[in-house]
Scaffold this active site. Structure first.
Site, PDB file in Angstrom:
ATOM      1  N   GLU A 120      -5.760  -8.058  -0.852  1.00 15.59           N
ATOM      2  CA  GLU A 120      -6.361  -7.530   1.081  1.00 15.59           C
ATOM      3  C   GLU A 120      -7.811  -7.465   0.381  1.00 15.59           C
ATOM      4  O   GLU A 120      -8.332  -6.487  -0.364  1.00 15.59           O
ATOM      5  CB  GLU A 120      -5.824  -6.408   1.268  1.00 15.59           C
ATOM      6  CG  GLU A 120      -4.407  -7.049   2.068  1.00 15.59           C
ATOM      7  CD  GLU A 120      -3.971  -5.525   2.799  1.00 15.59           C
ATOM      8  OE1 GLU A 120      -5.018  -5.477   3.937  1.00 15.59           O
ATOM      9  OE2 GLU A 120      -3.076  -5.298   3.247  1.00 15.59           O
ATOM     10  N   GLU A 150       0.455  -0.832  -0.345  1.00 12.72           N
ATOM     11  CA  GLU A 150      -0.121   0.000  -0.401  1.00 12.72           C
ATOM     12  C   GLU A 150       0.957   1.050   0.405  1.00 12.72           C
ATOM     13  O   GLU A 150       0.476   1.907   0.819  1.00 12.72           O
ATOM     14  CB  GLU A 150      -0.842  -0.024   1.300  1.00 12.72           C
ATOM     15  CG  GLU A 150      -2.423  -1.252   0.846  1.00 12.72           C
ATOM     16  CD  GLU A 150      -2.723  -0.848   2.110  1.00 12.72           C
ATOM     17  OE1 GLU A 150      -3.214  -0.567   3.071  1.00 12.72           O
ATOM     18  OE2 GLU A 150      -3.634  -1.573   1.963  1.00 12.72           O
TER      19      GLU A 150
END
Length: 506
Positions: free
Chosen positions: A293, A174
């Site tokens: 995710e 991320e």
């Protein structure tokens, strides 16, 4: 009176083979996922290595294929070498991501020992937040190099003489997010990821490398980030990641029930961007998606917020959402979306596995039990086999604030031509009306109905607890039956169903 959902299935409507890696999960050093989750040496069910055997058994029952490790936001400040060698010599560190203390009792070698017992493939993430190319190469050589160099000999001295053989590697986590330790612009990350990938491939050309994509389709940089990263890194990576979490917000039940519309949009948009870069660069290979995710996550709840102040606890209670029947239905619909996109989603990881927004919950020193979301994952992993089929669907619609108009039903199917097994996964996303199922299966020839299961509760907010772990679980749906070449039955409002059929024996 019920409305009707009509499904048309045909073995020729093939999307792609079912990918076992769709059923991956995620273990991060976050909250109680590792400590008192997978690892609790003082627990009555702990094995000789300190791993909870009840959690191992539930992991295998869940049907997990791969596990991403060690993060997550955690990895962007992680020093992998803190977690290897004699445990008594390992340093404790502050984890900035979750305002916790990491004792480093469990590290790479312990995780690999657990993965072998859990019968899962490892996916390892390297730190490209506070670290870079050298550290990525070091952990790769420690993990995978044969004996004869310093780091592989160190691994052997630490009790793992054979290479771990990790194939999938995430290039950071991320990095588009301002919350990330070492957050970078798309240009900064693209250069770093490309150089790390280039070096890692010099060590082992057969690795599968995953670049960071957007951490949400709601990010302002979504699309532009993927374009910049892939323009730079296209020749050096195999996949780009996607992350998405969903929850009911401000009582907007209708939008929550339609959450898979966003996952469909997310995947389709990343595919479009990746293929644009492919055309721009005139390349033959296609970049795939690692949806590493995804889950239901109520981020606004108090238990989802890390502690503040001067307290740096070890394994605090964090992100321990309790999932309802409705959550499990939406969750099952997200799995339908992932399967439907098996032509481009090569891997996926449910975040996470134990205690932290997880299908498995544990009590320290006590029991382990299944949340409502355990069931659609386990059943889909077990019965999705062969080829994913594109199901043609006609259903009523409902209005919602986020997506406008959404279908009240969604479905996908898998067909194993060799065994003659057909599995139909269908959700009723409507909050009010039962749906009458009418599925045309005539193209498959003579079939027998094996079983029909429906996950539903008259109270959509009912949930499993330690004391009542079977409150929400799939039940036989006796209304479902075969009439000639058609499958008919009733699907309650807010429900997830699996119907299994098999070719009739001669």
């Amino acid at each position: 009176m019920s409305s009707q959902v009509t499904l048309t299935l045909n073995p020729a409507f093939r999307v792609a083979p079912v990918r076992r890696r769709t059923f991956g999960a995620f273990v991060e050093h976050l909250g109680r996922c590792v400590y008192t989750g997978i690892f609790e040496p003082d627990h009555p069910a702990a094995d000789e290595d300190g791993f909870r055997t009840d959690v191992l058994a539930l992991t295998r029952e869940l049907g997990v294929s791969s596990v991403r490790y060690p993060g997550g936001n955690f990895v962007s400040g992680y020093r992998w070498e803190d977690g290897v060698g004699p445990v008594e010599q390992r340093p404790a560190r502050h984890d900035l991501a979750w305002h916790s203390t990491e004792p480093n009792t469990v590290g790479l070698d312990e995780f690999m020992a657990w993965a072998k017992k859990a019968e899962v493939e490892p996916m390892y993430a390297v730190n490209l937040g506070t670290r870079g190319v050298e550290e990525a190469l070091d952990v790769l050589q420690y993990a995978n190099a044969p004996a004869g160099i310093a780091l592989s000999d160190e691994r052997a001295a630490n009790g793992s003489p054979e290479p771990h053989g990790i194939r999938m590697w995430c290039l950071g986590n991320e990095m588009d997010g301002p919350w990330q330790t070492g957050h970078k612009t798309a240009e900064e990350y693209a250069r770093l990821a490309t150089e790390a990938a280039r070096a890692m491939r010099q060590e082992d050309p057969e690795l599968e490398l995953i670049a960071c994509g957007s951490s949400s389709s709601q990010m302002e940089t979504f699309g532009a980030w993927e374009n910049t990263v892939l323009t730079e890194a296209y020749d050096h990576v195999d996949m780009i990641s996607a992350h998405a979490y969903y929850s009911e917000k401000d009582g907007d039940q209708a939008s929550f029930l339609a959450s898979a519309d966003d996952m469909d949009h997310f995947i389709d948009s990343v595919v479009a961007t990746a293929d644009h870069v492919r055309a721009k660069l005139k390349r033959d290979k296609r970049i795939m998606i690692s949806f590493d995710e995804w889950n239901i996550w109520y981020q606004h709840r108090a238990e989802s917020r890390p502690p503040s102040g001067d307290d740096w606890p070890v394994a605090p209670v964090l992100l321990e959402d309790v999932y309802s029947a409705q959550d499990a239905v939406v969750f099952g619909n997200l799995l339908i979306s992932l399967l439907r996109h098996s032509d481009r989603v090569a891997s996926a990881s449910l975040a996470q596995l134990v205690n932290v927004i997880a299908p498995i919950m544990t009590e320290p020193g006590g029991e382990a039990w299944k949340q409502s979301t355990f069931h659609p994952f386990a059943l889909t992993s077990q019965h999705a086999k062969g080829e994913v089929l594109d199901v043609r669907l006609a259903a009523p619609t409902f209005e919602n604030a986020r997506f406008g108009t959404s279908s009240a039903a969604d479905a996908v199917a898998t067909w194993d031509e060799e065994t003659g097994e057909l599995a139909v996964f269908v959700v009723n996303r409507g909050a009010e009306a039962e749906l009458a199922l009418d599925a045309d299966l005539s193209a498959f020839g003579d079939l027998d109905l094996v079983e029909a299961l429906t996950l539903y509760h008259e109270d959509p907010y009912a949930a499993n607890t330690q004391d009542a772990p079977d409150t929400v679980a799939p039940q036989a749906n006796d209304s479902v039956r075969l009439e000639g070449g058609r499958l008919v039955g009733a699907l309650p409002a807010i429900s997830w169903s699996l119907v299994r059929l098999a070719r009739r024996s001669a």
